[in-house]
Design an enzyme around this catalytic site. Sequence first.
Site, PDB file in Angstrom:
ATOM      1  CD  GLU A 115      -2.258  -1.305   2.764  1.00 48.52           C
ATOM      2  OE1 GLU A 115      -2.205  -0.232   3.601  1.00 48.52           O
ATOM      3  OE2 GLU A 115      -3.045  -2.599   3.285  1.00 48.52           O
ATOM      4  CE  LYS A 117       5.461   4.814   6.927  1.00 47.96           C
ATOM      5  NZ  LYS A 117       5.107   6.165   7.523  1.00 47.96           N
ATOM      6  CE1 TYR A 229      -3.066   2.728   9.134  1.00 48.14           C
ATOM      7  CE2 TYR A 229      -3.092   4.413   7.328  1.00 48.14           C
ATOM      8  CZ  TYR A 229      -2.762   4.079   8.728  1.00 48.14           C
ATOM      9  OH  TYR A 229      -2.499   4.808   9.563  1.00 48.14           O
ATOM     10  CB  CYS A 411      11.974  49.124  -0.740  1.00 48.43           C
ATOM     11  SG  CYS A 411      10.843  48.329  -1.644  1.00 48.43           S
ATOM     12  CB  CYS A 414       9.207  52.047  -3.222  1.00 50.61           C
ATOM     13  SG  CYS A 414       9.330  51.889  -1.570  1.00 50.61           S
ATOM     14  CB  CYS A 429       9.498  47.956   2.032  1.00 47.87           C
ATOM     15  SG  CYS A 429       8.910  49.788   1.431  1.00 47.87           S
ATOM     16  CB  CYS A 434       6.079  50.242  -0.923  1.00 46.82           C
ATOM     17  SG  CYS A 434       7.009  49.003  -2.007  1.00 46.82           S
TER      18      CYS A 434
HETATM   19  S1  IVH Z   1      -0.385   0.211   8.923  1.00 44.69           S
HETATM   20  C1  IVH Z   1       0.957  -2.103  12.154  1.00 44.69           C
HETATM   21  N1  IVH Z   1      -0.680   1.384   6.598  1.00 44.69           N
HETATM   22  O1  IVH Z   1       2.813   4.742   9.074  1.00 44.69           O
HETATM   23  C2  IVH Z   1       0.639  -1.246  11.082  1.00 44.69           C
HETATM   24  N2  IVH Z   1       0.205   2.524   8.126  1.00 44.69           N
HETATM   25  O2  IVH Z   1       4.799   3.964  10.951  1.00 44.69           O
HETATM   26  C3  IVH Z   1       0.597   0.138  11.381  1.00 44.69           C
HETATM   27  N3  IVH Z   1       0.785   4.683   7.750  1.00 44.69           N
HETATM   28  O3  IVH Z   1       1.209   5.436  12.452  1.00 44.69           O
HETATM   29  C4  IVH Z   1      -0.073   0.986  10.510  1.00 44.69           C
HETATM   30  N4  IVH Z   1      -0.009   4.807   5.425  1.00 44.69           N
HETATM   31  O4  IVH Z   1       0.220   6.754  10.466  1.00 44.69           O
HETATM   32  C5  IVH Z   1      -0.310   1.427   8.012  1.00 44.69           C
HETATM   33  N5  IVH Z   1      -0.818   1.990   4.390  1.00 44.69           N
HETATM   34  C6  IVH Z   1      -0.692   2.375   5.631  1.00 44.69           C
HETATM   35  C7  IVH Z   1      -0.210   3.280   6.344  1.00 44.69           C
HETATM   36  C8  IVH Z   1       0.283   3.654   7.481  1.00 44.69           C
HETATM   37  C9  IVH Z   1       0.452   5.511   6.418  1.00 44.69           C
HETATM   38  C10 IVH Z   1       1.271   5.518   8.667  1.00 44.69           C
HETATM   39  C11 IVH Z   1       0.409   5.471   9.988  1.00 44.69           C
HETATM   40  C12 IVH Z   1       1.309   4.786  10.876  1.00 44.69           C
HETATM   41  C13 IVH Z   1       2.968   4.926  10.495  1.00 44.69           C
HETATM   42  C14 IVH Z   1       3.645   3.873  10.948  1.00 44.69           C
END
Ligand code: IVH
Length: 668
Positions: A115, A117, A229, A411, A414, A429, A434
């Site tokens: 996924e 991040k 997620y 400035c 101006c 300024c 100005c």
């Molecule tokens: S899963 C055990 N999925 O990353 C799994 N986290 O360092 C914990 N985050 O605090 C989180 N996208 O804020 C997960 N697709 C995603 C994510 C995600 C961003 C952030 C989340 C978490 C941090 C973990």
Amino acid sequence: MTRENAHQEILTLREKIHYHNYRYYILDDPEISDAGYDELMRQLQKLEAEFPEFVTLDSPSQRVGAPPLDAFETISHTIPMLSLDNAFEDGELRDFDGRVRKLLGSHSKIEYIAEPKLDGLAVELVYENGVFIQGSTRGDGFNGENITTNLRTIKSIPLRLRESEIPIPTRLEVRGEVILPIDSFQALNRQREFAGEPLFANPRNAAAGSLRQLDSAITASRPLDIFCYGNGQIIGAEVNTQADLLQMFKKWGLKVNPYIRICPGIEALLDYYREMETRRAKLPYEIDGIVIKVNRFDFQRELGIKSRSPRYAIAYKFKAQQEVTQIENIVVQVGRTGTLTPVAIMKPVKVGGVEVSRATLHNQDEIDRKDVRIGDWVVIQRAGDVIPEVVKVIESRRTGNEIPFTIPKECPVCGSLVVRVEGEAAHRCQNLSCPAQLKEGIKHFAGKRAMDIDGLGDKIVNQFVDAGLIKNVADLYSITEDQLIRMERFAKKSAQNLVESIQASKTRGLARILFALGIRYVGETTAALLVENLGTFPKIQQATYDDLIQINGIGPQSAESVIQFFSSPENLRIIERLKAAGVEFETAKVEKSGRFKDLTFLFTGTLQNMSRNQAQNLVESHGAKIANSVSKNVDYLVVGEEPGSKVEKAQKLGIKMINETEFLEMIK
Ligand code: IVH
């Protein structure tokens, strides 16, 4: 309409609105126009105002309007919210895969799910029997803050889960990331810059700042979004894999990121990483890597967790978006408030897929601290991946020909004296007229969110100021078609259009004018608060520092600045001229009627017979105004159980207080 019919109609309207919300905010595929949607909402609000006993927590009308909090409550997560280990190169990801396969030894096939991040703020949403009842921040993983009222304002968070063939669990704890899209982040910062408010460093900070507002009206004004997620506790449903979980989320109307992929092994994960790295620059929100999870939940359990992070998941971070280039020149920009900002002009270079040739150097202190000189080779980065900035100078590449830079004493626009105010980092300024300040001020005044003067773009403003046609915003209103026709870029039709749109801007309403005037530290929100709490222009103009500071959401800086603004004879003269030209300094007209039409109510404590929202809707439906804080404008303070500090303040101001019984009597 009978009570029963009204109830039916309310339920039908809610169903429709939930559906269209889902089409718009989750599927991004609306079926009706915005106006059509607004109309449904208006009908619902009208009926709910008439029959407040039918207002429920999951009604789409209940997203906004919660009174500001004094502080956030701490709540503990049923299941801790873990963090993730990071990998920074392919080798570390291969190591992770190796560990997982070793630990799960006997199982032949291990599938991963990858996924994006998301770079925002982790939250938890609790649904009971499908209704959103509580939301919190991650906090330290064990305890977070109760930010339910703020989360309710996020349109992509369903207040009620959708029915589908998959039964809704009795309790569902959803985890996700709240983000602020990059363009909204930029718009917010532009607005803050105009208001002289400190800028957010990146979208993540802006999202966090927006979610941690005690007044949910401010959160509501920021277009936050969410991707779900993960899960905490689930009661009443069985889920076997992460892929199934996300599938169910989608069925229930929760928003899930579209770029999620099941990967059969390490090579597929590495492919996904590279694809997302390329896609990153084109996404409307920020991601800082990918997250990889073992797909099957039984395998996840088998792998378990070590102190704060799971063994079944890892984040593979993207490389920092840094590049090396050379500074060819340093120039100075003059802003609306006269601030001189040094800007490095660099050899163009691509950073994370975007070409960059300018970077802000912030102010003289920053230049000195980093010892940046013209001709230097520097490391630059897109901070929060948006505004480029100089990270450091590569001293080993100096030739001795580099030229140190100091902000000029005059400035650049101006020629007036530049002064550094005690205690401030900025050089300014001092010349109020100005042309640079004038131009920026007029552009701000004409802007979409201010007086919204169509056709008065940046180029035209520059042209008008350079030609001496306008010297301040009041001059706009005496511009004639004849004057315009004689100028470059104008023909009869365009001249006529511009004069018309200038005239049309006279009735934008008080909050917009206050914002448009460009009072330092008065952004849109502060302007709205002033109008909401003080009511009329004369009251705002005459407000004392104490009056202002009492308003919830207005701090010493803005209060001081409002006082200063109205004590300038020059500003007063411009306001008088605007008024004389017919600019209306009146609250945007909403026809108020009803038996409480001149009254303002404020609530404190818990009511026994109805929720505070219901009570507020009820008096509002009779034309009353609802205040957010104690001020002289409040006519009645309704005091429920366990009232807060408002009672004491109200006593001091001699405001009439009534208890719940008296209140019920009054509205009967
Ligand atoms: S899963 C055990 N999925 O990353 C799994 N986290 O360092 C914990 N985050 O605090 C989180 N996208 O804020 C997960 N697709 C995603 C994510 C995600 C961003 C952030 C989340 C978490 C941090 C973990």
